[in-house]
Enzyme design. Structure first.
Site, PDB file in Angstrom:
ATOM      1  N   GLU A 205       4.000  -4.248  12.244  1.00 21.17           N
ATOM      2  CA  GLU A 205       2.971  -3.236  12.178  1.00 21.17           C
ATOM      3  C   GLU A 205       1.810  -4.207  11.452  1.00 21.17           C
ATOM      4  OE1 GLU A 205       0.447  -1.164  10.730  1.00 21.17           O
ATOM      5  OE2 GLU A 205       1.792  -0.037   9.839  1.00 21.17           O
TER       6      GLU A 205
ATOM      7  N   ASN B 198       0.940  -1.193  -0.128  1.00 19.90           N
ATOM      8  CA  ASN B 198       0.060   0.150  -0.045  1.00 19.90           C
ATOM      9  C   ASN B 198       0.997   1.270   0.020  1.00 19.90           C
ATOM     10  OD1 ASN B 198       0.857  -0.829   2.754  1.00 19.90           O
ATOM     11  ND2 ASN B 198      -0.980   0.293   3.658  1.00 19.90           N
TER      12      ASN B 198
ATOM     13  N   CYS C 210      -3.281   1.260   6.552  1.00 13.07           N
ATOM     14  CA  CYS C 210      -3.458   0.333   7.735  1.00 13.07           C
ATOM     15  C   CYS C 210      -4.124   1.201   8.879  1.00 13.07           C
ATOM     16  CB  CYS C 210      -1.984  -0.446   8.241  1.00 13.07           C
ATOM     17  SG  CYS C 210      -0.815   0.936   8.106  1.00 13.07           S
TER      18      CYS C 210
ATOM     19  N   GLU D 120       7.724   2.204  15.002  1.00 15.88           N
ATOM     20  CA  GLU D 120       8.525   2.957  14.021  1.00 15.88           C
ATOM     21  C   GLU D 120       8.301   4.536  13.989  1.00 15.88           C
ATOM     22  OE1 GLU D 120       7.033   0.072  10.616  1.00 15.88           O
ATOM     23  OE2 GLU D 120       9.095   0.338  10.429  1.00 15.88           O
TER      24      GLU D 120
ATOM     25  N   GLY E  27       1.920 -11.576   9.736  1.00 18.41           N
ATOM     26  CA  GLY E  27       2.528 -11.078  10.908  1.00 18.41           C
ATOM     27  C   GLY E  27       2.864 -12.078  12.017  1.00 18.41           C
TER      28      GLY E  27
END
Ligand code: ADP
Length: 499
Positions: A267, A169, A301, A478, A250
């Site tokens: 994430e 994305n 997200c 992050e 994940g």
């Protein structure tokens, strides 16, 4: 002289592709094809047609890339001073800016997003690289004065070889926000971009090399998650994994990392509430609610995918969002539409499936709820901005991440219900509250179980603010200085000094 944005768009639109695209893995400073010779195609989501091909790599290429990264980790890269690491990053950021048009057009072709959004992503890429360039020479430990008999201090050392698994994305900036702090910290990198958006990662690696990064410090291997991603994260030489993607993958990656006791930043998406209380500035809140969900066709997200709205303003607010949503133009990313395509046909089907099932359950779809085509292109994977009104908290369109332009509305009475409704999912990435009352804003910010909260401005946070999730949205942070911490480990040293 590099081609201008309009020349690049003209070339892409008239030929269906661009000349000079990268075609191979970037390993140890070289363009390397898959040993097997296998290749995959990448599609322009705005036309639905293949426009380029790239190496479909596997364990052999991953092994080569990790070997190069490991050699540099414990070799040349270790001896590069923090000041020089910062200087390389700064030069890379400058090269990103100089090549911004080309990167943006390729990002649009790969991901389907509008060129304006792609330009924003590339600008963000340069900013985040610059941000960590500035931090490279500000890494230091501390002295611990607890005993006169000993000199005790800590060293902040790079974690080692890091793997970066990137989604489709925001292919450019998501890569940059991981590799910039990793390189600033003195780590080396093997990155695997998503199989539908592989090209800008290769372009970035090339720019880092031109900026003076030693060969082997940054490697990019292209291919599928199972053929290239899995051997990368499974390798014992990988000491840290930064993963952005679905919860399902994940969790798998996290389990694999734990087998090797490698650290992770995960994430994993969200279902973020956009709370509008009865006293909000309605003009601002409506505008922001629209772009919190429909930007990038909802493929973010941290998209504001749930509107948590006070009953007192529900009807007017939703009517205004619907009116704006109907006015949004959807089309090829290079054609000037407000919103581009859905990245791939599986995702389009998934988005539509959520809406179809909602209709079957009797939910009210007030706008959108259908695929769209770009008449000029005669194809592409588009979805109309959609709003599903007045949905109970246990419905799947409230609980599940749709990752498309679908806004689901929860109606509440007052602040207590708003907080409960906002916290009702297993996700905890982003959230916001719109209110004119500062106590209410602070109260909601305190009580929302999310990694980020913004007040009266949805996309308020920049590269300097730590970003990550609570609950299923992930672990680790992050961006910001914490983003650098994720790539460092502490060594404690004690020296007896009393003879
Ligand atoms: P999506 O379903 O939206 O494609 P994923 O979470 O599966 O999202 O993909 C995100 C990234 O993870 C992509 O680069 C993909 O290739 C990669 N990936 C998928 N499966 C694995 C895996 N088993 N190990 C490592 N990487 C993977």
């Amino acid at each position: 002289m590099s081609a201008s944005l309009s020349q690049l768009i003209e070339e892409a639109r008239s030929t269906g592709t661009l000349s000079g695209l990268p075609k191979s893995n970037f390993i140890d400073g070289q363009w390397v094809d898959a040993e097997s010779g296998a290749r995959m195609e990448t599609y322009d989501p705005g036309t639905g047609k293949a426009y380029a091909d790239f190496a479909a790599s596997g364990a052999a290429e991953v092994d080569r890339a990790i070997a190069a990264a490991e050699r540099e980790q414990y070799g040349r890269w270790r001896d590069v001073t923090p000041q020089e690491r910062g200087a390389i990053l700064r030069r890379a950021a400058q090269l990103v800016e100089e090549n911004a048009e080309r990167l943006a057009v390729v990002e649009t072709l790969d991901s389907g997003k509008s060129i304006g959004e792609a330009q924003g992503d590339v600008a963000g890429t340069a900013r985040v690289i610059n941000y960590y360039a500035g931090l490279a020479d500000k890494i230091h430990g501390e002295t611990i004065n607890s005993r006169r008999s000993h000199l005790t201090y800590t060293l902040r050392e790079p974690l080692g070889v890091t793997a970066h698994i990137i989604p489709w994305n925001y292919p450019t900036s998501t890569l940059a926000r991981g590799i910039a702090p990793a390189l600033a910290a003195g780590c080396t990198v093997v990155a695997k971009p998503a199989e539908t958006t592989p090209l800008t990662a290769l372009m970035l690696a090339d720019l880092f090399q031109k900026a003076g990064l030693p060969d082997g410090v940054l490697n990019v291997v292209t291919g599928t998650g199972s053929e290239a991603g899995a051997p990368l994260v499974e390798d014992k030489r990988i000491r840290h994994i930064t993963f952005t993607g679905s919860v399902r993958t994940g969790v798998q990656v996290g389990q694999v990392a734990m087998r090797n006791v490698a650290s992770t930043i995960l994430e994993l998406g969200g279902k973020s509430p956009f709370i509008a209380l009865a006293d909000c500035d309605m003009d601002r809140a409506v505008d922001d609610a629209v772009w919190a969900i429909y930007s990038n066709a909802g493929q973010i997200c941290s998209a504001g995918s749930r509107l948590v709205i006070d009953r007192a303003i529900h009807e007017e607010f939703v009517a205004r969002v619907v009116e704006k949503a109907r006015g949004i133009t959807v089309g090829h990313g290079l054609g000037g539409a407000d919103v581009g395509a859905i990245n791939n046909p599986m995702q389009l089907e998934k988005v539509h499936g959520f809406v179809e099932r909602a209709r079957e359950r009797g939910r009210t779809v007030l706008c959108g709820g259908e695929t769209a085509t770009d008449a000029e292109n005669g194809g592409g994977w588009f979805y109309r901005p959609t709003l599903i009104d007045n949905v109970p908290s246990d419905d799947e369109v409230i609980q599940d991440e749709i990752f498309g332009p679908v806004l689901s509305v929860q109606v509440v009475d007052g602040i207590e219900e708003a907080i409960t409704a906002a916290n009702c999912t297993d996700f905890g990435l982003m959230s916001c509250v719109y209110t004119q009352d500062v106590s209410k804003a602070l109260r909601v910010a305190r009580d929302l179980d999310t990694g980020q909260v913004s007040v009266n401005d949805y996309w308020a946070n920049g590269w300097d603010v730590p970003f990550g999730g609570t609950k299923l949205s992930g672990i680790g942070r992050e961006k910001g200085t914490e983003g650098l911490e994720g790539y460092l480990q502490t060594k404690g040293v004690s020296i007896r000094i009393d003879g």
